[in-house]
Design a protein around this motif. Structure first.
Motif, mmCIF file in Angstrom:
data_model
loop_
_atom_site.group_PDB
_atom_site.id
_atom_site.type_symbol
_atom_site.label_atom_id
_atom_site.label_comp_id
_atom_site.label_asym_id
_atom_site.label_seq_id
_atom_site.Cartn_x
_atom_site.Cartn_y
_atom_site.Cartn_z
ATOM 1 N N PRO A 42 5.578 144.731 132.317
ATOM 2 C CA PRO A 42 6.154 144.506 133.464
ATOM 3 C C PRO A 42 7.506 143.852 133.586
ATOM 4 C CG PRO A 42 4.526 142.735 132.624
ATOM 5 C CD PRO A 42 4.966 143.943 131.623
ATOM 6 N N ILE A 43 8.128 143.767 134.971
ATOM 7 C CA ILE A 43 9.524 143.491 135.197
ATOM 8 C C ILE A 43 9.000 142.099 135.732
ATOM 9 C CG2 ILE A 43 11.464 143.373 136.422
ATOM 10 C CD1 ILE A 43 11.013 146.664 136.133
ATOM 11 N N LEU A 44 9.773 141.006 135.361
ATOM 12 C CA LEU A 44 9.470 139.604 135.926
ATOM 13 C C LEU A 44 10.789 138.753 135.759
ATOM 14 C CD1 LEU A 44 6.399 139.925 134.166
ATOM 15 C CD2 LEU A 44 6.195 138.376 136.059
ATOM 16 N N ASN A 45 11.709 138.839 136.891
ATOM 17 C CA ASN A 45 12.839 138.213 136.874
ATOM 18 C C ASN A 45 13.429 137.732 138.343
ATOM 19 O OD1 ASN A 45 15.172 140.257 137.497
ATOM 20 N ND2 ASN A 45 14.317 141.025 135.581
ATOM 21 N N GLU A 46 14.293 136.932 138.405
ATOM 22 C CA GLU A 46 14.599 136.780 139.923
ATOM 23 C C GLU A 46 15.411 137.787 140.489
ATOM 24 O OE1 GLU A 46 15.759 132.494 140.726
ATOM 25 O OE2 GLU A 46 15.500 132.244 138.551
ATOM 26 N N GLY A 49 13.039 140.676 140.880
ATOM 27 C CA GLY A 49 11.518 140.374 141.123
ATOM 28 C C GLY A 49 10.355 140.636 140.155
ATOM 29 N N ILE A 50 9.306 140.867 140.722
ATOM 30 C CA ILE A 50 8.080 141.026 140.034
ATOM 31 C C ILE A 50 7.760 142.649 140.166
ATOM 32 C CG2 ILE A 50 5.669 140.524 139.564
ATOM 33 C CD1 ILE A 50 6.244 137.830 140.477
ATOM 34 N N ARG A 51 7.383 143.356 139.180
ATOM 35 C CA ARG A 51 7.074 144.736 139.378
ATOM 36 C C ARG A 51 6.262 145.156 138.360
ATOM 37 N NH1 ARG A 51 12.106 148.316 139.417
ATOM 38 N NH2 ARG A 51 10.828 149.881 140.025
#
Length: 161
Positions: A42-46, A49-51
């Motif tokens: 998963p993608i989690l960064n400012e 975002g969250i994907r």
């Protein structure tokens, strides 16, 4: 009754606090979470975002959940709704939406809505409380009112009852 749900989250964003909550939620969940399209991490960064999504190879994925970061999405509606079809990753999506909504309760910029009922969010609320913190009574009421605002209007029965 639909088999799955579409969740709407206009104006909510993946802030640093929401991303930290999302990491806790994913770690506490029994569901295996993947990245966009049900593959990779998963993608989690400012910035992005969250994907995230369910596991595509196990037919546990549907639409990619995307909570906007600071970088504008490629498509204007991206990051404002997600249809999960009640697949296993729905519990993680609703828990993260609760985190984002609780973090923005004092603002008027973000809301959550769903074509599901608040009781359909119970597992997500339980996961949020287990992973992040207990919801206050006021938070539960505010969240329920937000979610239920999208409940379809009942249609009268053909015989008038």
């Amino acid at each position: 009754m639909p088999t799955g749900f579409t969740h709407y989250f206009q104006g909510l964003a993946a802030t640093a606090d929401v991303i930290a909550d999302a990491r806790k939620i994913i770690d506490a969940s029994a569901v295996t979470i993947y990245g966009p399209a049900g593959q990779g991490p998963p993608i989690l960064n400012e910035e992005d975002g969250i994907r995230l999504n369910g596991f595509k190879a196990a037919a546990e994925a549907d639409e990619t959940f995307h909570l906007r970061g600071t970088k504008p999405p490629r498509h204007p509606d991206m990051g404002t709704f997600c249809t999960t079809e009640n697949r296993p990753y729905d519990i993680v999506v609703t828990a993260i939406l609760i985190a984002a909504a609780v973090r923005s309760l004092d603002s008027t910029t973000g809301t959550i809505r769903s074509d599901g009922r608040w009781d359909n969010w119970a597992s997500g609320a339980d996961l949020f409380e287990e992973a992040v913190c207990p919801l206050t009574v006021d938070e539960k009421i505010a969240l329920e009112l937000d979610v239920e605002a999208m409940r379809p209007t009942p249609t009268p029965h053909p015989d008038g009852s």
